[in-house]
Design a protein around this motif. Sequence first.
Motif, PDB file in Angstrom:
ATOM      1  N   ARG A 196       0.835  -1.192   0.000  1.00  0.00           N
ATOM      2  CA  ARG A 196       0.000   0.000   0.000  1.00  0.00           C
ATOM      3  C   ARG A 196       0.873   1.246   0.000  1.00  0.00           C
ATOM      4  N   GLY A 197       1.991   1.194   0.727  1.00  0.00           N
ATOM      5  CA  GLY A 197       2.921   2.310   0.697  1.00  0.00           C
ATOM      6  C   GLY A 197       3.429   2.589  -0.704  1.00  0.00           C
ATOM      7  N   GLU A 208       1.311   9.483   3.303  1.00  0.00           N
ATOM      8  CA  GLU A 208       0.658   8.193   3.571  1.00  0.00           C
ATOM      9  C   GLU A 208       1.611   7.039   3.260  1.00  0.00           C
ATOM     10  N   ALA A 209       2.345   7.180   2.169  1.00  0.00           N
ATOM     11  CA  ALA A 209       3.306   6.143   1.791  1.00  0.00           C
ATOM     12  C   ALA A 209       4.362   5.968   2.874  1.00  0.00           C
ATOM     13  N   ALA A 211       4.199   6.707   6.034  1.00  0.00           N
ATOM     14  CA  ALA A 211       3.635   6.116   7.254  1.00  0.00           C
ATOM     15  C   ALA A 211       3.536   4.599   7.127  1.00  0.00           C
ATOM     16  N   ASP A 212       3.051   4.118   5.983  1.00  0.00           N
ATOM     17  CA  ASP A 212       2.917   2.671   5.785  1.00  0.00           C
ATOM     18  C   ASP A 212       4.278   1.983   5.767  1.00  0.00           C
ATOM     19  N   LEU A 213       5.230   2.581   5.064  1.00  0.00           N
ATOM     20  CA  LEU A 213       6.539   1.942   4.927  1.00  0.00           C
ATOM     21  C   LEU A 213       7.311   1.976   6.237  1.00  0.00           C
ATOM     22  N   ASN A 214       7.161   3.049   6.995  1.00  0.00           N
ATOM     23  CA  ASN A 214       7.776   3.080   8.327  1.00  0.00           C
ATOM     24  C   ASN A 214       7.227   1.967   9.202  1.00  0.00           C
ATOM     25  N   ARG A 215       5.911   1.783   9.160  1.00  0.00           N
ATOM     26  CA  ARG A 215       5.299   0.733   9.978  1.00  0.00           C
ATOM     27  C   ARG A 215       5.736  -0.647   9.508  1.00  0.00           C
ATOM     28  N   ALA A 216       5.802  -0.844   8.198  1.00  0.00           N
ATOM     29  CA  ALA A 216       6.258  -2.133   7.671  1.00  0.00           C
ATOM     30  C   ALA A 216       7.662  -2.456   8.162  1.00  0.00           C
ATOM     31  N   ALA A 226      10.520  -2.911   1.249  1.00  0.00           N
ATOM     32  CA  ALA A 226      10.053  -1.721   1.960  1.00  0.00           C
ATOM     33  C   ALA A 226      11.140  -0.654   2.016  1.00  0.00           C
ATOM     34  N   TYR A 227      12.389  -1.086   2.207  1.00  0.00           N
ATOM     35  CA  TYR A 227      13.485  -0.112   2.176  1.00  0.00           C
ATOM     36  C   TYR A 227      13.583   0.542   0.795  1.00  0.00           C
ATOM     37  N   GLY A 228      13.466  -0.264  -0.263  1.00  0.00           N
ATOM     38  CA  GLY A 228      13.552   0.305  -1.606  1.00  0.00           C
ATOM     39  C   GLY A 228      12.453   1.308  -1.863  1.00  0.00           C
ATOM     40  N   SER A 229      11.228   0.952  -1.494  1.00  0.00           N
ATOM     41  CA  SER A 229      10.102   1.857  -1.703  1.00  0.00           C
ATOM     42  C   SER A 229      10.240   3.120  -0.857  1.00  0.00           C
TER      43      SER A 229
END
Length: 291
Positions: A196-197, A208-209, A211-216, A226-229
């Motif tokens: 979703r991020g 929003e991106a 927030a999602d990637l930090n949580r992931a 997730a690091y790449g995104s």
Amino acid sequence: MSEGIKEQSGLSEAAAQSRASVLRSRAESYIALSRHDAAIADLTESITLAPDNARAWRLRGESHRVIERYDAALEDFDEALKLEPDSAYALGSRGQTYAALGRLDDAMADFEHALTLSPGSLWILEAKADALVDLDRLDEALAEHAKIISLDEDLAYSWVARGDLYQRMNLYTEAIDDYTKALETDPEYVRALSRRGEAYRMTDQYDEALADLNRALELDPENDRAYGSRGAVLSEMGDDEAALKDLNRAIELDARYIWAYRVRGEILQELDRHEEAVADFSQALHLEFGD
């Protein structure tokens, strides 16, 4: 069991059948533990003792498939289906094996047959949807995902699988909706958060991106995707140094992460660090095309 096999094993018919049964059961536990070579050894002996047991052939075929010994898997599934022609499990597993070999028409035939026998089998529907994607029949794949979701709307994985397909089709709003559904069921589903991020990034919703990637990454600190995104999001937000740090970490975790090399190369290029950019673009070309 033939007389020759009985003589070779030194067991009576009843003892041979009993030993074969225990070996099959132990093999199932080995499979659950991902100890597939041990499972194959037990199942090979079980088949020698009781060659007419379809389950043993099917289980050995599944172990061969999981460790990518596809030709051996096909032979075992063929034997299982000779003994039990209407085994949806063997048909579905053989279909997955055909798909892994790129024999998509054969895979589809097995999936269709399996689904006439077990129309509510989620894993076979999922495998069929994957094959349809590989055949570039994306609308049909979406229809299969809709069937899967209709059978059990509480399975977070099913929403994520359709979200991934929407994302592949550049339908990011629809993808975000499906990832959100998955997260309503399982708020700590790392893949849903990460994907979703990425979808938020593609729609320029950077806060929003992030927030999602930090949580992931809180939940899974070694999630290279997730690091790449997040690196790409940070770059879009103007923080190139933080972006490079994330992309460096992504590549440390997966040295074959082609997209990360490309994004890092683009950032380095913007920073006039052209020698490093050339190295990243060259590595991306090498990994994807063998240059």
